[in-house]
Design a protein around this motif. Sequence first.
Motif, PDB file in Angstrom:
ATOM      1  N   ILE A  35      81.674  55.481  31.816  1.00  0.00           N
ATOM      2  CA  ILE A  35      82.901  54.691  31.841  1.00  0.00           C
ATOM      3  C   ILE A  35      82.527  53.218  31.749  1.00  0.00           C
ATOM      4  N   ALA A  36      83.094  52.545  30.774  1.00  0.00           N
ATOM      5  CA  ALA A  36      82.873  51.105  30.633  1.00  0.00           C
ATOM      6  C   ALA A  36      84.014  50.350  31.304  1.00  0.00           C
ATOM      7  N   TYR A  37      83.663  49.431  32.196  1.00  0.00           N
ATOM      8  CA  TYR A  37      84.648  48.551  32.824  1.00  0.00           C
ATOM      9  C   TYR A  37      84.657  47.238  32.046  1.00  0.00           C
ATOM     10  N   ASP A  38      85.830  46.788  31.661  1.00  0.00           N
ATOM     11  CA  ASP A  38      85.927  45.652  30.760  1.00  0.00           C
ATOM     12  C   ASP A  38      86.899  44.627  31.325  1.00  0.00           C
ATOM     13  N   ALA A  39      86.388  43.716  32.121  1.00  0.00           N
ATOM     14  CA  ALA A  39      87.141  42.568  32.637  1.00  0.00           C
ATOM     15  C   ALA A  39      88.052  42.932  33.799  1.00  0.00           C
ATOM     16  N   LEU A  40      88.206  41.963  34.671  1.00  0.00           N
ATOM     17  CA  LEU A  40      89.154  42.044  35.776  1.00  0.00           C
ATOM     18  C   LEU A  40      90.017  40.795  35.704  1.00  0.00           C
ATOM     19  N   ALA A  41      91.291  40.969  35.435  1.00  0.00           N
ATOM     20  CA  ALA A  41      92.207  39.839  35.266  1.00  0.00           C
ATOM     21  C   ALA A  41      92.995  39.610  36.544  1.00  0.00           C
TER      22      ALA A  41
END
Length: 765
Positions: free
Chosen positions: A609-615
């Motif tokens: 699982i790729a985590y891509d940014a936390l806004a």
Amino acid sequence: MSLDEKLAQLVGYWVDQGDEIVAPMAGEMASSQSYSEATRHGLGHLTRVYGTRPVDPVERARWLWAEQTRLRTQTRLGIAALVHEECLTGLAAWKAATFPTPLAWGAAFDPETVREMGRLIGASMRQLGIHQGLAPVLDVIRDPRWGRVDECISEDPYVVGTIGTAYVEGMQSAGVHATLKHFVGYSASQSGRNHAPVHLGRRELSDVFLPPFEMAVRDGGVRSVMNSYAEIDGIPVGSAPELLTGLLRDDWGFDGVVVSDYFSVAFLETMHAVAADAGEAAQLALAAGIDVELPTGDAYLAPLAERVRSGATPIELVDRAVVRVLMQKEQLGLLDDDASEPPTAIDLDTPAHRDLARRLAERSAVLLSNDGILPLADPAPSRVAVIGANSASSSSLMGCYSFINHVLAHHPETPDGIEVPSILEAVRRRWPTAIVHHAIGAEVEGDDRSGISAAVDAARAADVAIVAVGDQAGLFGRGTVGEGNDVESLELPGVQRELVEAVVATGTPVILVILSGRPYAVGWALDGPTAPAAVLQSFFPGEEGATAIARLMAGDIAPSGRLPISLPRSAGAQPFSYLQPILGGVSEITSADSTPVRPFGFGLGYTDIAYDALAVPPAPIPAGEPFDAVVRLRNIGHRATDEIVQLYARDTVASATRPVAQLVAYARVPLDAGEAAEVRFTVVPSRLAFTDRSMRRVVEAGEIELWVGDSATRRVSSSVWLSGATYAVTASDARRVEIAVDRGADVPNGRHDAGGDGAGMPAVG
């Protein structure tokens, strides 16, 4: 009502109580009253009429309906008794479904499935004329040496609160009252010993131990609470009006009934020595806010009657409790005439029960290590060795409060009453063409090594060896974990480690399955020359647990469980919680290392699982306002999975020390291969609150570090700034984070580095 009639409503009677020890000191505290004498003026509770001995449910229901009719027609007031039962892993009755233990609920991170389980358990109870269940346990785990860890949900109060509240909501939707226990602080006992003193500061009590109970009271609307056996800083909870009345009722608005843990009123005299006799113990408990004495009337009958008649105890205390009990009975229909008939046939283990038991077992299994052997490749292995005492045992799949381990252990001549396939049976069913070699190797307890050589031979003759080790649940010295089974060491019991190491040394790939009620110090099995090819942790997974484990090993479903408690390095590193301040961790000024070998929230899967940014909002947010934290993720592997997305926070500077990591929210997110999702957490102020120096629950202005990952370890991170005046949390503030999941969201293929440790790296989930 006469005084005798009033007091009769404030006690239980244990009809079937005998020599079986299913409660602390039960043999010493057995009631001397006959049943007919005890019910002459009516009765408050019937104690465990299904759950003390193996009785046929239909026959017992016939007796119960007749007995309720007698109480309605042959006592002056005509009030039926309230029937309560244990229901921690399902209704504790013969032939009833047995679900995974609560520690497995925590590992599943799945409130919705737990809510469904609570509803099914409640429906079974209601069919049998049972009105109140003695669950859930909302004690926050502090020390895995404590024997009752398998009854608990997690070391994190938010996980305990959300999952425990879901259980309450499910059970009460079926018309059965849930009972929170053990209010409060019980699990913080000294050295992890049962009934040991608790040394707990007011701030830790407020920030860690009380929030799960508050959530279940305010949000779950629970109708019953049970006091803790504990004494906190020298004051037994059963005699503490500041907790049982001031906090629970006056502050939180609880308007249900408080019942005593079994014999805890008498314990004020015999174990705490804060009362000179049973009558004084009764007054202390009644004044504190305990309405009903369970399981019998050792203190609330003759000893209390004598004090009331002498004027030593105000009758108003009795009346207050009686009103609460009668209100509860009115809500349950026990003040009405009942023309219903007992069930003539009942199935307490339906396909729906078994399907849910399997799903919860599958979702709660935690894959701790995997060199690639799992899932077992096609074609399936032709020769399998199944080894270990827990490989052929059905009871090893069950928790302490399961009927099989709690009651049937005293009745070995009685069959289980439900189908519980063992690991060995499940392997044979899943791989029917394989040649299966079986050897016990070593028992769970004891130092007998004579069977290890046969286990080694079985492993050498196989393509893969499945070794099942761990615990045998029981009570008060019977077994290795469960109520009263506290330990000094966190090594696997007996010589099971030697067995595992001997099998690993054969060179045959080994899949280690740990069936336990607590986490053990198994770092040796996760890294180095003694490490098996894979390690799967399953916390007492219930009647369908072996089937679930076989399906996971075969790859029919991907593992998605996460550790609800940190995996300890050693017993000497305890007590430990990931909710630690800076001084609670590793530093240069101590040579001791408390770092867990696997962190809270950890668990592997069969895909990436790729985590891509936390806004998060770029502008400061007023300290009393909610805000959104949004994370994007993608399944970049080739298998479907459920990812447990975890949002953590750290208050960088505060007026009281704060944890270096605190779970704020979590979400179970199904993802097909290649699928992306956007998860939006609406963080409410209460999730960032703590108790300040004036003992108020507040949110202060300043920087809050936030990160998301597949465990407490950081993956992608950001910060939000809270501004303005300090915000004092109120009763109307939301306690649960709202979550929105947009599956299939338009998530870029590129991985954005949001400044966190490991940002942009795929997380195994």
